[in-house]
Design a protein around this motif. Sequence first.
Motif, PDB file in Angstrom:
ATOM      1  N   SER A   1       0.816  -1.226   0.000  1.00  0.00           N
ATOM      2  CA  SER A   1       0.000   0.000   0.000  1.00  0.00           C
ATOM      3  C   SER A   1       0.844   1.268   0.000  1.00  0.00           C
ATOM      4  O   SER A   1       0.419   2.298   0.502  1.00  0.00           O
ATOM      5  CB  SER A   1      -0.960   0.011   1.204  1.00  0.00           C
ATOM      6  N   LYS A   2       2.028   1.201  -0.560  1.00  0.00           N
ATOM      7  CA  LYS A   2       2.910   2.367  -0.660  1.00  0.00           C
ATOM      8  C   LYS A   2       3.173   2.741  -2.118  1.00  0.00           C
ATOM      9  O   LYS A   2       4.017   3.576  -2.403  1.00  0.00           O
ATOM     10  CB  LYS A   2       4.235   2.103   0.060  1.00  0.00           C
ATOM     11  N   GLY A   3       2.492   2.071  -3.047  1.00  0.00           N
ATOM     12  CA  GLY A   3       2.686   2.376  -4.465  1.00  0.00           C
ATOM     13  C   GLY A   3       4.015   1.899  -5.016  1.00  0.00           C
ATOM     14  O   GLY A   3       4.529   2.460  -5.987  1.00  0.00           O
ATOM     15  N   LEU A   4       4.576   0.849  -4.422  1.00  0.00           N
ATOM     16  CA  LEU A   4       5.911   0.388  -4.821  1.00  0.00           C
ATOM     17  C   LEU A   4       5.900  -0.832  -5.733  1.00  0.00           C
ATOM     18  O   LEU A   4       6.881  -1.104  -6.416  1.00  0.00           O
ATOM     19  CB  LEU A   4       6.740   0.072  -3.574  1.00  0.00           C
ATOM     20  N   SER A   5       4.808  -1.578  -5.756  1.00  0.00           N
ATOM     21  CA  SER A   5       4.805  -2.851  -6.483  1.00  0.00           C
ATOM     22  C   SER A   5       5.066  -2.663  -7.973  1.00  0.00           C
ATOM     23  O   SER A   5       5.853  -3.401  -8.566  1.00  0.00           O
ATOM     24  CB  SER A   5       3.505  -3.611  -6.261  1.00  0.00           C
ATOM     25  N   HIS A   6       4.423  -1.672  -8.601  1.00  0.00           N
ATOM     26  CA  HIS A   6       4.624  -1.498 -10.043  1.00  0.00           C
ATOM     27  C   HIS A   6       6.045  -1.022 -10.361  1.00  0.00           C
ATOM     28  O   HIS A   6       6.587  -1.351 -11.406  1.00  0.00           O
ATOM     29  CB  HIS A   6       3.565  -0.570 -10.656  1.00  0.00           C
ATOM     30  N   ILE A   7       6.655  -0.306  -9.431  1.00  0.00           N
ATOM     31  CA  ILE A   7       8.045   0.136  -9.623  1.00  0.00           C
ATOM     32  C   ILE A   7       8.978  -1.066  -9.510  1.00  0.00           C
ATOM     33  O   ILE A   7       9.867  -1.261 -10.344  1.00  0.00           O
ATOM     34  CB  ILE A   7       8.428   1.240  -8.610  1.00  0.00           C
ATOM     35  N   LEU A   8       8.770  -1.878  -8.477  1.00  0.00           N
ATOM     36  CA  LEU A   8       9.570  -3.096  -8.308  1.00  0.00           C
ATOM     37  C   LEU A   8       9.452  -3.977  -9.545  1.00  0.00           C
ATOM     38  O   LEU A   8      10.461  -4.442 -10.086  1.00  0.00           O
ATOM     39  CB  LEU A   8       9.109  -3.862  -7.064  1.00  0.00           C
ATOM     40  N   LEU A   9       8.232  -4.182 -10.016  1.00  0.00           N
ATOM     41  CA  LEU A   9       8.021  -5.027 -11.187  1.00  0.00           C
ATOM     42  C   LEU A   9       8.708  -4.444 -12.418  1.00  0.00           C
ATOM     43  O   LEU A   9       9.370  -5.173 -13.164  1.00  0.00           O
ATOM     44  CB  LEU A   9       6.522  -5.216 -11.439  1.00  0.00           C
ATOM     45  N   ALA A  10       8.600  -3.146 -12.623  1.00  0.00           N
ATOM     46  CA  ALA A  10       9.223  -2.501 -13.787  1.00  0.00           C
ATOM     47  C   ALA A  10      10.735  -2.667 -13.783  1.00  0.00           C
ATOM     48  O   ALA A  10      11.348  -3.014 -14.801  1.00  0.00           O
ATOM     49  CB  ALA A  10       8.863  -1.010 -13.821  1.00  0.00           C
ATOM     50  N   VAL A  11      11.358  -2.456 -12.637  1.00  0.00           N
ATOM     51  CA  VAL A  11      12.820  -2.554 -12.531  1.00  0.00           C
ATOM     52  C   VAL A  11      13.266  -4.010 -12.725  1.00  0.00           C
ATOM     53  O   VAL A  11      14.249  -4.288 -13.415  1.00  0.00           O
ATOM     54  CB  VAL A  11      13.309  -1.978 -11.184  1.00  0.00           C
ATOM     55  N   ALA A  12      12.523  -4.941 -12.142  1.00  0.00           N
ATOM     56  CA  ALA A  12      12.865  -6.366 -12.285  1.00  0.00           C
ATOM     57  C   ALA A  12      12.698  -6.825 -13.733  1.00  0.00           C
ATOM     58  O   ALA A  12      13.554  -7.550 -14.260  1.00  0.00           O
ATOM     59  CB  ALA A  12      12.003  -7.212 -11.348  1.00  0.00           C
ATOM     60  N   ILE A  13      11.630  -6.395 -14.392  1.00  0.00           N
ATOM     61  CA  ILE A  13      11.416  -6.774 -15.799  1.00  0.00           C
ATOM     62  C   ILE A  13      12.539  -6.231 -16.667  1.00  0.00           C
ATOM     63  O   ILE A  13      13.077  -6.948 -17.524  1.00  0.00           O
ATOM     64  CB  ILE A  13      10.039  -6.280 -16.295  1.00  0.00           C
ATOM     65  N   LYS A  14      12.895  -4.992 -16.445  1.00  0.00           N
ATOM     66  CA  LYS A  14      13.979  -4.383 -17.237  1.00  0.00           C
ATOM     67  C   LYS A  14      15.268  -5.190 -17.094  1.00  0.00           C
ATOM     68  O   LYS A  14      15.937  -5.496 -18.083  1.00  0.00           O
ATOM     69  CB  LYS A  14      14.190  -2.938 -16.803  1.00  0.00           C
ATOM     70  N   LYS A  15      15.594  -5.565 -15.870  1.00  0.00           N
ATOM     71  CA  LYS A  15      16.810  -6.343 -15.625  1.00  0.00           C
ATOM     72  C   LYS A  15      16.698  -7.738 -16.256  1.00  0.00           C
ATOM     73  O   LYS A  15      17.632  -8.224 -16.895  1.00  0.00           O
ATOM     74  CB  LYS A  15      17.082  -6.455 -14.130  1.00  0.00           C
ATOM     75  N   PHE A  16      15.541  -8.373 -16.091  1.00  0.00           N
ATOM     76  CA  PHE A  16      15.353  -9.712 -16.633  1.00  0.00           C
ATOM     77  C   PHE A  16      15.435  -9.718 -18.159  1.00  0.00           C
ATOM     78  O   PHE A  16      16.052 -10.610 -18.750  1.00  0.00           O
ATOM     79  CB  PHE A  16      14.018 -10.305 -16.176  1.00  0.00           C
ATOM     80  N   LEU A  17      14.807  -8.751 -18.808  1.00  0.00           N
ATOM     81  CA  LEU A  17      14.793  -8.730 -20.271  1.00  0.00           C
ATOM     82  C   LEU A  17      16.176  -8.478 -20.874  1.00  0.00           C
ATOM     83  O   LEU A  17      16.408  -8.793 -22.036  1.00  0.00           O
ATOM     84  CB  LEU A  17      13.770  -7.715 -20.794  1.00  0.00           C
TER      85      LEU A  17
END
Length: 151
Positions: A91-107
């Motif tokens: 509930s801090k608005g962090l999940s989409h940021i975490l997902l975006a950074v992880a996807i970028k690294k994974f790709l």
Amino acid sequence: MIVNKATKKDLLDIWLWRNDKKSIFFSKNQKKITLKSHKKWFEKNLTNIRVKFYLGYLIKKNGKKKVGVVRFNINDKYTLVSINLNPIMRSKGLSHILLAVAIKKFLRFKKTKLIAEIKNNNLASIKCFLKNKFYFLKRKNSYNFYQRSLD
């Protein structure tokens, strides 16, 4: 936010997050996981070349705070993506940021189509994936499937 590959040191945190009531509610397996079985599963997956775990961290003046974990299960035609947050970071608005950074690294590691399987009542997770260019693919029973194509 930064993400790093998970290590053996992250075993206990990921186990505790997985056994949080909210995590259990939205998981396919709605039972608590024993530490013994989690350790066996986690160590096996840490060395599996078809599984990547990334832990997200917020950098603060007083050190790093663990935000959550993103897991990528690589198949021949696509990669299944899942996310679980540290309960104190919800509930801090962090999940989409975490997902975006992880996807970028994974790709950077592997170019592949990404699929997310989300319980259709998990609105927070659905929003998180939609904010990261996933789109609704299909519904099967109580799960929605979302896809993100290669950009």
